[in-house]
Design a protein around this motif. Sequence first.
Motif, PDB file in Angstrom:
ATOM      1  N   VAL A   1       0.821  -1.185   0.250  1.00 43.44           N
ATOM      2  CA  VAL A   1      -0.132   0.108   0.079  1.00 43.44           C
ATOM      3  C   VAL A   1       0.758   1.110   0.071  1.00 43.44           C
ATOM      4  O   VAL A   1       1.950   1.463   0.586  1.00 43.44           O
ATOM      5  CB  VAL A   1      -0.938   0.172   1.238  1.00 43.44           C
ATOM      6  CG1 VAL A   1      -1.774  -1.154   1.225  1.00 43.44           C
ATOM      7  CG2 VAL A   1      -0.035   0.206   2.532  1.00 43.44           C
ATOM      8  N   ASN A   2       0.315   2.507  -0.543  1.00 38.47           N
ATOM      9  CA  ASN A   2       1.067   3.521  -0.579  1.00 38.47           C
ATOM     10  C   ASN A   2       0.476   4.424   0.632  1.00 38.47           C
ATOM     11  O   ASN A   2      -0.715   4.496   0.586  1.00 38.47           O
ATOM     12  CB  ASN A   2       1.009   4.410  -1.853  1.00 38.47           C
ATOM     13  CG  ASN A   2       1.883   5.600  -1.902  1.00 38.47           C
ATOM     14  OD1 ASN A   2       3.061   5.229  -1.674  1.00 38.47           O
ATOM     15  ND2 ASN A   2       1.171   6.610  -2.400  1.00 38.47           N
ATOM     16  N   VAL A   3       1.217   5.093   1.618  1.00 36.30           N
ATOM     17  CA  VAL A   3       0.916   5.736   2.513  1.00 36.30           C
ATOM     18  C   VAL A   3       0.911   7.236   2.267  1.00 36.30           C
ATOM     19  O   VAL A   3       1.947   7.954   1.885  1.00 36.30           O
ATOM     20  CB  VAL A   3       1.498   5.370   3.793  1.00 36.30           C
ATOM     21  CG1 VAL A   3       0.971   6.319   4.907  1.00 36.30           C
ATOM     22  CG2 VAL A   3       1.376   3.795   4.127  1.00 36.30           C
ATOM     23  N   GLY A   4      -0.279   8.112   1.918  1.00 34.29           N
ATOM     24  CA  GLY A   4      -0.139   9.256   1.807  1.00 34.29           C
ATOM     25  C   GLY A   4       0.272  10.211   3.142  1.00 34.29           C
ATOM     26  O   GLY A   4      -0.078   9.797   4.150  1.00 34.29           O
ATOM     27  N   ALA A   5       0.756  11.274   2.567  1.00 34.01           N
ATOM     28  CA  ALA A   5       1.294  12.250   3.555  1.00 34.01           C
ATOM     29  C   ALA A   5      -0.053  12.605   4.626  1.00 34.01           C
ATOM     30  O   ALA A   5       0.435  13.235   5.748  1.00 34.01           O
ATOM     31  CB  ALA A   5       2.161  13.000   3.192  1.00 34.01           C
ATOM     32  N   GLY A   6      -1.008  13.080   4.064  1.00 35.11           N
ATOM     33  CA  GLY A   6      -2.028  13.775   4.728  1.00 35.11           C
ATOM     34  C   GLY A   6      -1.771  15.139   4.785  1.00 35.11           C
ATOM     35  O   GLY A   6      -0.596  15.725   4.427  1.00 35.11           O
ATOM     36  N   SER A   7      -2.526  15.919   5.780  1.00 35.70           N
ATOM     37  CA  SER A   7      -2.147  16.994   5.986  1.00 35.70           C
ATOM     38  C   SER A   7      -2.557  17.308   7.726  1.00 35.70           C
ATOM     39  O   SER A   7      -3.511  16.993   8.121  1.00 35.70           O
ATOM     40  CB  SER A   7      -3.482  18.061   5.434  1.00 35.70           C
ATOM     41  OG  SER A   7      -3.267  19.274   5.795  1.00 35.70           O
ATOM     42  N   HIS A   8      -1.757  18.118   8.349  1.00 40.32           N
ATOM     43  CA  HIS A   8      -1.577  17.920   9.940  1.00 40.32           C
ATOM     44  C   HIS A   8      -1.286  19.292  10.295  1.00 40.32           C
ATOM     45  O   HIS A   8      -0.143  19.666  10.805  1.00 40.32           O
ATOM     46  CB  HIS A   8      -0.646  17.071  10.634  1.00 40.32           C
ATOM     47  CG  HIS A   8      -0.769  15.734   9.842  1.00 40.32           C
ATOM     48  ND1 HIS A   8      -1.761  14.730  10.237  1.00 40.32           N
ATOM     49  CD2 HIS A   8       0.194  14.949   8.960  1.00 40.32           C
ATOM     50  CE1 HIS A   8      -1.557  13.586   9.461  1.00 40.32           C
ATOM     51  NE2 HIS A   8      -0.309  13.886   8.677  1.00 40.32           N
ATOM     52  N   PRO A   9      -2.327  20.345  10.304  1.00 33.28           N
ATOM     53  CA  PRO A   9      -2.116  21.794  10.833  1.00 33.28           C
ATOM     54  C   PRO A   9      -1.759  21.849  12.165  1.00 33.28           C
ATOM     55  O   PRO A   9      -1.175  22.786  12.548  1.00 33.28           O
ATOM     56  CB  PRO A   9      -3.244  22.393  10.434  1.00 33.28           C
ATOM     57  CG  PRO A   9      -4.003  21.649   9.446  1.00 33.28           C
ATOM     58  CD  PRO A   9      -3.631  20.064   9.704  1.00 33.28           C
ATOM     59  N   ASN A  10      -2.013  20.718  12.897  1.00 35.56           N
ATOM     60  CA  ASN A  10      -1.652  20.658  14.318  1.00 35.56           C
ATOM     61  C   ASN A  10      -0.414  20.523  14.810  1.00 35.56           C
ATOM     62  O   ASN A  10       0.210  20.588  15.919  1.00 35.56           O
ATOM     63  CB  ASN A  10      -2.369  19.599  14.980  1.00 35.56           C
ATOM     64  CG  ASN A  10      -2.271  18.374  14.531  1.00 35.56           C
ATOM     65  OD1 ASN A  10      -2.313  17.989  13.456  1.00 35.56           O
ATOM     66  ND2 ASN A  10      -2.081  17.372  15.429  1.00 35.56           N
TER      67      ASN A  10
ATOM     68  N   GLN B   1       1.110  17.563   3.638  1.00 38.06           N
ATOM     69  CA  GLN B   1       0.848  18.412   2.214  1.00 38.06           C
ATOM     70  C   GLN B   1      -0.180  19.489   2.718  1.00 38.06           C
ATOM     71  O   GLN B   1      -1.406  19.305   3.357  1.00 38.06           O
ATOM     72  CB  GLN B   1       0.118  17.420   1.284  1.00 38.06           C
ATOM     73  CG  GLN B   1       1.140  16.204   1.184  1.00 38.06           C
ATOM     74  CD  GLN B   1       0.605  15.331  -0.082  1.00 38.06           C
ATOM     75  OE1 GLN B   1      -0.640  15.445  -0.121  1.00 38.06           O
ATOM     76  NE2 GLN B   1       1.405  14.589  -0.643  1.00 38.06           N
ATOM     77  N   GLY B   2       0.077  20.712   1.979  1.00 38.63           N
ATOM     78  CA  GLY B   2      -0.862  21.779   2.500  1.00 38.63           C
ATOM     79  C   GLY B   2       0.018  23.099   2.102  1.00 38.63           C
ATOM     80  O   GLY B   2       1.291  23.090   2.101  1.00 38.63           O
ATOM     81  N   ASP B   3      -0.938  24.074   1.830  1.00 42.37           N
ATOM     82  CA  ASP B   3      -0.355  25.448   1.569  1.00 42.37           C
ATOM     83  C   ASP B   3      -0.305  26.213   2.911  1.00 42.37           C
ATOM     84  O   ASP B   3      -1.241  26.323   3.659  1.00 42.37           O
ATOM     85  CB  ASP B   3      -1.061  26.055   0.542  1.00 42.37           C
ATOM     86  CG  ASP B   3      -0.802  25.227  -0.791  1.00 42.37           C
ATOM     87  OD1 ASP B   3       0.177  25.042  -1.033  1.00 42.37           O
ATOM     88  OD2 ASP B   3      -1.797  25.261  -1.574  1.00 42.37           O
TER      89      ASP B   3
END
Length: 303
Positions: free
Chosen positions: A81-90, A121-123
């Motif tokens: 499986v490929n584990v996506g980085a996701g987004s963690h503003p915290n 991931q995120g801006d």
Amino acid sequence: MNSAVNSGSRCLHGRLLSFLLGSCLGVTWSITQSLCGQLRNCQTLPKAAGPFCVPASVAEGASESPPGCSCPYPCPCALQVNVGAGSHPNKVKVYGPGVAKTGLKAHEPTYFTVDCAEAGQGDVSIGIKCAPGVVGPAEADIDFDIIRNDNDTFTVKYTPRGAGSYTIMVLFADQATPTSPIRVKVEPSHDASKVKAEGPGLSRTGVELGKPTHFTVNAKAAGKGKLDVQFSGLTKGDAVRDVDIIDHHDNTYTVKYTPVQQGPVGVNVTYGGDPIPKSPFSVAVSPSLDLSKIKVSGLGESK
């Protein structure tokens, strides 16, 4: 722990597998390759983004690890499986002198750092505002520069436009970071009470109409600020002309002017927008003395 249903591709032996894969700490699993066999049980959760080989009981099939497999267990494996980085503003960290509770001075450049190394991931979005009364009757946006560094951090540079309260917002993936909004207090960069002004142009005995004069301003002990001098007279029109403020670049100044109105002239001296001691000064302007119009008589007469 949240869960998401993802369907695997058809295995090598003709079975279509469907798996219930969990997302741990916001990291979503997505199947990229079905190797063989069937997934019976998996209690191993990925700790970081990237290829991950899910260990499982294998009825039959491959006995070698797939390319790029980072599985900590001996294969054979059920699937990769490929584990996506996701987004963690915290996980965004904001620090530096520009967000400190103390030490900020008006008109002095400052900066702070936004650390997104663990945020996925995120801006990044930044907003800086000053409270009403700092630069006008309403709150105002403050200009800033944002520099992206090589280590997933950003440097934000700005210059407070005046003393007062400021609010800094830091968003990641359109969500507020843990410390946002950040409220800071900016102190004046000057102390007008420590400015001294003296010289013939401020003399209590007055100055002569139409005759150039001057005075000096010493702000060495007052910090950084802008010197401003305004003149006012009793009648309409300019009270003085040829005003020249000379900056000696050591926090001392020479102010030159020529009075053109007779009577008292007000000299208002401010530093950083605040009046200095004894300001406004009142300077008497008297008619200039014309010796050619003086007549002397009786010097040769005898009694």
